[in-house]
Design an enzyme around this catalytic site. Structure first.
Site, mmCIF file in Angstrom:
data_model
loop_
_atom_site.group_PDB
_atom_site.id
_atom_site.type_symbol
_atom_site.label_atom_id
_atom_site.label_comp_id
_atom_site.label_asym_id
_atom_site.label_seq_id
_atom_site.Cartn_x
_atom_site.Cartn_y
_atom_site.Cartn_z
ATOM 1 N N LYS A 103 91.777 -37.853 22.805
ATOM 2 C CA LYS A 103 91.736 -37.404 24.305
ATOM 3 C C LYS A 103 92.723 -36.330 24.512
ATOM 4 O O LYS A 103 93.480 -35.941 23.441
ATOM 5 C CB LYS A 103 91.856 -38.657 24.996
ATOM 6 C CG LYS A 103 91.052 -39.813 24.756
ATOM 7 C CD LYS A 103 89.514 -39.100 24.971
ATOM 8 C CE LYS A 103 88.505 -40.376 25.052
ATOM 9 N NZ LYS A 103 88.027 -40.935 23.612
HETATM 10 C C1 PLP Z 1 83.333 -42.104 27.598
HETATM 11 C C2 PLP Z 1 84.368 -43.041 26.970
HETATM 12 N N1 PLP Z 1 84.181 -44.309 27.489
HETATM 13 C C3 PLP Z 1 85.189 -45.096 26.901
HETATM 14 C C4 PLP Z 1 86.008 -44.938 25.809
HETATM 15 C C5 PLP Z 1 86.976 -46.038 25.375
HETATM 16 O O1 PLP Z 1 87.946 -45.672 25.191
HETATM 17 P P1 PLP Z 1 89.090 -46.487 24.324
HETATM 18 O O2 PLP Z 1 88.745 -45.803 22.813
HETATM 19 O O3 PLP Z 1 90.579 -45.760 24.424
HETATM 20 O O4 PLP Z 1 89.117 -47.854 24.146
HETATM 21 C C6 PLP Z 1 85.899 -43.670 25.172
HETATM 22 C C7 PLP Z 1 86.791 -43.512 24.224
HETATM 23 O O5 PLP Z 1 86.532 -42.924 23.209
HETATM 24 C C8 PLP Z 1 85.057 -42.711 25.934
HETATM 25 O O6 PLP Z 1 85.086 -41.461 25.291
#
Ligand code: PLP
Length: 373
Positions: free
Chosen positions: A184
């Site tokens: 990110k």
């Molecule tokens: C659009 C979206 N939603 C939710 C997530 C979930 O985040 P995390 O990987 O920190 O749990 C991500 C992460 O890749 C994402 O890109």
């Protein structure tokens, strides 16, 4: 350097951040503590002073937001099929039913007309996703949600540092969920943060984050709600604090690189470019759509042979085995399926040089016009 492998993304961790992490490691306190509190305060300042709580993922933040919104069995939650599968999985996790509507073929975000039309008395919430960091139209979104009395859990996993009409994402709205996963724009390795609306008690959010534990001044405790285990460590928060100091610089650099892609990329072979938004988007990813019918696997392999990493974010999730079990099938959401088949994420990260963009563009044109033609 020119021929070094160029990944599609790479985190920018500076020496000060590494030193700050080392200080935490030496401090004797490495789990949630003063660094997490400082990180939450700094995040809140960027979010217009709203309460923000840090988590160990952007999946936990979404799930806790749904629980705080009292979404559960018998409720439906509307979202987009063109997102990381976490967005939909959390709906199932809380016992609710996911309902998908197709995306707008231009923005690739949830189609707000279709959202409006899909709301029923069972609809408790919507989870819009700012795909690639391009924000969903917040004015229209909240007009629809307000009219129907449904909650909004903004999946802003990819849009930290982006804005809507000059207002930073997170500074307005209902629940806003960020991810700080390694890829990110702002990372803590793994992590996330949840911005809370006024009607939610931050103390309840903290209990859902850590086993439901409530501590009293006399040292005793109680557990009055079922909470999970999704607190962030001080080690991770120290990375986040280092990143936060530079996030505007990172976003500015991403915008410069994205602009260069638009200038240098030859759309002639049939590429569809993303919307050229330089006001709102944080350019989390740069994603052209390959010409219809291109063998994406061969494209990715040919780019790799040329020293260039290419990602795929994302295939339409309703066609995954789990979601097929719920009755979803090919043809349900044609725009999401088409984009999901053709999308590629080209390298884009703050430390990339201008010449790297040129190299990617040249390789892409060569692969499409000579290798795969
Ligand atoms: C659009 C979206 N939603 C939710 C997530 C979930 O985040 P995390 O990987 O920190 O749990 C991500 C992460 O890749 C994402 O890109």
């Amino acid at each position: 350097m020119t021929n070094a492998f160029l990944p599609f993304t790479r985190p920018a961790i500076d020496a000060d951040t590494i030193a700050a992490v080392a200080d935490v490691l030496r401090s004797g306190w490495i789990t949630s503590g003063p660094q997490v509190q400082a990180f939450e305060k700094a995040l809140s300042e960027r979010c217009g002073g709203r309460p923000v709580r840090a988590f160990n993922s952007g999946t936990a933040t979404l799930e806790v937001a749904l629980r705080l919104a009292k979404v559960g069995a018998g409720d439906t939650v509307i979202t987009t099929p063109l997102t990381w599968v976490a967005t939909a999985n959390v709906i199932l996790e809380v016992g609710a039913t996911p309902v998908f509507v197709d995306v707008d073929p231009v923005t690739r975000n949830i189609d707000l007309d279709q959202l409006d039309a899909a709301i029923t008395p069972q609809t408790k919430a919507v989870i819009p996703v700012d795909l690639a960091g391009l924000p969903v139209d917040r004015d229209r979104l909240y007009a629809i949600a307000g009219q129907h009395g449904i909650r909004v859990v903004e999946d802003a996993a990819q849009s930290f540092g982006a804005a809507w009409n000059g207002k930073p994402i997170g500074s307005t709205g209902d629940f806003v969920s960020f991810s700080f996963h390694a890829n990110k724009n702002l990372t803590t390795g793994e992590g996330g943060a949840l911005v809370l609306p006024d009607d939610v008690d931050p103390a309840l959010c903290e209990r859902l984050r850590l086993q439901g534990v409530k501590r009293f001044p006399d040292g005793s405790m109680d557990v009055d709600v079922l909470g999970g285990k999704s607190n962030l460590t001080d080690i991770a928060a120290a990375i986040g604090l280092g990143q936060l100091k530079r996030i505007d610089e990172f976003t500015a650099r991403r915008r410069v690189l994205a602009r260069r892609y638009f200038e240098r990329l030859d759309p002639a072979p049939g590429l569809a470019l993303p919307p050229a938004d330089f006001a709102n988007s944080n350019w989390h990813m740069f994603q052209p759509l390959l010409p219809t019918g291109t063998d994406r696997g061969r494209f990715v392999a040919a780019m790799k042979e040329r020293g260039i990493g290419v990602g795929v974010h994302y295939p339409a999730l309703h066609l995954f085995g789990l979601y097929r079990q719920y009755g979803f099938k090919a043809g349900d959401f044609p725009h999401a399926e088409d984009i999901g088949r053709r999308t590629v994420s080209l390298p884009l990260f703050p430390a990339m040089r201008d010449e790297d963009v040129d190299r990617v563009c040249a390789a892409l044109t060569e692969v499409l016009t000579k290798v795969l033609a």
